[in-house]
Design a protein around this motif. Structure first.
Motif, PDB file in Angstrom:
ATOM      1  N   ALA A   1      77.002  27.182  15.696  1.00  0.00           N
ATOM      2  CA  ALA A   1      76.735  25.947  15.914  1.00  0.00           C
ATOM      3  C   ALA A   1      76.395  26.141  17.587  1.00  0.00           C
ATOM      4  O   ALA A   1      75.161  25.295  18.014  1.00  0.00           O
ATOM      5  CB  ALA A   1      77.720  24.872  15.817  1.00  0.00           C
ATOM      6  N   ASP A   2      76.848  27.005  18.555  1.00  0.00           N
ATOM      7  CA  ASP A   2      76.149  26.967  19.650  1.00  0.00           C
ATOM      8  C   ASP A   2      76.341  28.198  19.753  1.00  0.00           C
ATOM      9  O   ASP A   2      77.119  28.761  20.359  1.00  0.00           O
ATOM     10  CB  ASP A   2      77.213  26.064  20.648  1.00  0.00           C
ATOM     11  N   PRO A   3      75.118  28.647  20.585  1.00  0.00           N
ATOM     12  CA  PRO A   3      75.208  30.162  21.110  1.00  0.00           C
ATOM     13  C   PRO A   3      75.401  30.437  21.895  1.00  0.00           C
ATOM     14  O   PRO A   3      75.175  31.941  22.257  1.00  0.00           O
ATOM     15  CB  PRO A   3      73.736  31.138  20.401  1.00  0.00           C
ATOM     16  N   SER A   4      75.813  29.434  22.629  1.00  0.00           N
ATOM     17  CA  SER A   4      75.978  30.261  24.584  1.00  0.00           C
ATOM     18  C   SER A   4      77.661  29.832  24.660  1.00  0.00           C
ATOM     19  O   SER A   4      77.656  30.549  25.297  1.00  0.00           O
ATOM     20  CB  SER A   4      75.781  28.821  25.329  1.00  0.00           C
TER      21      SER A   4
ATOM     22  N   ASP B   1      88.956  38.579  11.787  1.00  0.00           N
ATOM     23  CA  ASP B   1      89.338  39.295  11.327  1.00  0.00           C
ATOM     24  C   ASP B   1      88.422  40.658  12.180  1.00  0.00           C
ATOM     25  O   ASP B   1      87.392  40.720  12.931  1.00  0.00           O
ATOM     26  CB  ASP B   1      88.296  39.145   9.434  1.00  0.00           C
ATOM     27  N   PRO B   2      89.776  41.709  12.449  1.00  0.00           N
ATOM     28  CA  PRO B   2      89.401  42.712  13.103  1.00  0.00           C
ATOM     29  C   PRO B   2      87.780  43.351  12.524  1.00  0.00           C
ATOM     30  O   PRO B   2      86.854  44.061  13.410  1.00  0.00           O
ATOM     31  CB  PRO B   2      90.350  43.724  13.130  1.00  0.00           C
ATOM     32  N   THR B   3      87.528  43.076  11.555  1.00  0.00           N
ATOM     33  CA  THR B   3      86.424  43.883  10.894  1.00  0.00           C
ATOM     34  C   THR B   3      84.891  42.954  11.022  1.00  0.00           C
ATOM     35  O   THR B   3      83.678  43.520  11.070  1.00  0.00           O
ATOM     36  CB  THR B   3      86.038  43.648   9.506  1.00  0.00           C
ATOM     37  N   LEU B   4      85.109  42.241  11.805  1.00  0.00           N
ATOM     38  CA  LEU B   4      83.960  41.051  12.549  1.00  0.00           C
ATOM     39  C   LEU B   4      83.087  42.482  13.883  1.00  0.00           C
ATOM     40  O   LEU B   4      82.508  42.304  13.740  1.00  0.00           O
ATOM     41  CB  LEU B   4      84.515  39.841  13.020  1.00  0.00           C
ATOM     42  N   TYR B   5      83.727  42.783  14.651  1.00  0.00           N
ATOM     43  CA  TYR B   5      83.488  43.813  15.385  1.00  0.00           C
ATOM     44  C   TYR B   5      83.281  44.827  15.703  1.00  0.00           C
ATOM     45  O   TYR B   5      83.169  45.914  16.137  1.00  0.00           O
ATOM     46  CB  TYR B   5      84.763  43.312  16.810  1.00  0.00           C
TER      47      TYR B   5
ATOM     48  N   GLN C   1      75.925  45.635  16.838  1.00  0.00           N
ATOM     49  CA  GLN C   1      74.620  45.645  16.963  1.00  0.00           C
ATOM     50  C   GLN C   1      74.149  45.170  16.076  1.00  0.00           C
ATOM     51  O   GLN C   1      73.070  44.340  15.888  1.00  0.00           O
ATOM     52  CB  GLN C   1      74.118  47.117  16.501  1.00  0.00           C
ATOM     53  N   PHE C   2      74.451  45.037  15.020  1.00  0.00           N
ATOM     54  CA  PHE C   2      74.154  44.312  13.510  1.00  0.00           C
ATOM     55  C   PHE C   2      73.970  43.165  13.523  1.00  0.00           C
ATOM     56  O   PHE C   2      72.995  42.219  13.638  1.00  0.00           O
ATOM     57  CB  PHE C   2      74.496  45.066  12.282  1.00  0.00           C
ATOM     58  N   TYR C   3      75.416  42.499  14.194  1.00  0.00           N
ATOM     59  CA  TYR C   3      75.032  41.017  14.874  1.00  0.00           C
ATOM     60  C   TYR C   3      74.586  40.663  15.111  1.00  0.00           C
ATOM     61  O   TYR C   3      73.301  39.490  15.872  1.00  0.00           O
ATOM     62  CB  TYR C   3      76.483  40.401  14.663  1.00  0.00           C
ATOM     63  N   SER C   4      73.753  41.420  16.404  1.00  0.00           N
ATOM     64  CA  SER C   4      73.414  41.384  17.435  1.00  0.00           C
ATOM     65  C   SER C   4      71.366  41.030  16.918  1.00  0.00           C
ATOM     66  O   SER C   4      70.503  40.203  17.175  1.00  0.00           O
ATOM     67  CB  SER C   4      72.811  42.536  18.387  1.00  0.00           C
ATOM     68  N   TRP C   5      71.151  41.971  15.940  1.00  0.00           N
ATOM     69  CA  TRP C   5      70.250  42.161  15.590  1.00  0.00           C
ATOM     70  C   TRP C   5      70.304  41.260  14.529  1.00  0.00           C
ATOM     71  O   TRP C   5      68.971  40.181  14.385  1.00  0.00           O
ATOM     72  CB  TRP C   5      70.226  43.683  14.195  1.00  0.00           C
TER      73      TRP C   5
ATOM     74  N   TYR D   1      69.066  38.294  16.511  1.00  0.00           N
ATOM     75  CA  TYR D   1      67.273  38.047  17.239  1.00  0.00           C
ATOM     76  C   TYR D   1      66.407  38.066  15.791  1.00  0.00           C
ATOM     77  O   TYR D   1      65.754  37.409  16.376  1.00  0.00           O
ATOM     78  CB  TYR D   1      67.551  39.676  17.673  1.00  0.00           C
ATOM     79  N   ASN D   2      66.928  38.602  15.427  1.00  0.00           N
ATOM     80  CA  ASN D   2      66.298  37.944  14.076  1.00  0.00           C
ATOM     81  C   ASN D   2      65.968  36.689  13.124  1.00  0.00           C
ATOM     82  O   ASN D   2      65.013  35.944  13.003  1.00  0.00           O
ATOM     83  CB  ASN D   2      65.990  38.818  12.392  1.00  0.00           C
ATOM     84  N   ASP D   3      67.561  36.335  13.113  1.00  0.00           N
ATOM     85  CA  ASP D   3      67.263  34.478  12.817  1.00  0.00           C
ATOM     86  C   ASP D   3      66.652  33.295  14.117  1.00  0.00           C
ATOM     87  O   ASP D   3      65.689  32.647  13.531  1.00  0.00           O
ATOM     88  CB  ASP D   3      68.696  33.757  13.215  1.00  0.00           C
TER      89      ASP D   3
END
Length: 127
Positions: free
Chosen positions: A90-93, A103-107, A111-115, A118-120
């Protein structure tokens, strides 16, 4: 029944009785033996039915018990906790959620989440 049907039935019965009296003793003996044999043993259809009825009843009980009791889906087990992705997006900042509450698997693939982020934003700019 009409009069014609009654007459036909009477004539057929008379013919049957006359023919049964004229049967030679050897044929009559074979007919009686065949009749006794047929009545003594159950046909394959009845034997199959005697096996299928209990088997199908057992299958229905097994199916009902599987439906009623599903492993891992009882009241003791809680549904998996949902990750609050809508709040994060909802708020990227905002800062990412606390590591203890997510969930620890999110971290694992930051790099994938950053990509992906960025593409979004690139895709929104094109539209």
């Amino acid at each position: 029944m009409s009069q014609h049907d009654h007459e036909l039935e009477r004539r057929a019965r008379d013919l049957y009785l006359r023919a049964s009296r004229d049967v030679d003793p050897a044929t009559a003996g074979r007919l009686r033996a065949a009749r006794r044999t047929a009545l003594a043993r159950p046909t394959g259809h009845h034997a199959v039915r005697r096996v299928l009825i209990p088997a199908s009843a057992f299958a229905m009980v097994a199916l009902a018990s599987l439906i009623a009791w599903q492993p891992g889906r009882g009241p003791a087990s809680a549904p998996p906790a949902a990750v609050p992705t809508a709040e994060v997006a909802a708020d990227p900042s905002d800062l990412p959620p606390d590591a203890d509450s997510t969930d620890p698997t999110l971290y694992q693939d930051l790099q994938f989440y950053s990509w992906l982020a960025y593409n979004d934003t690139q895709g929104r700019d094109r539209k």
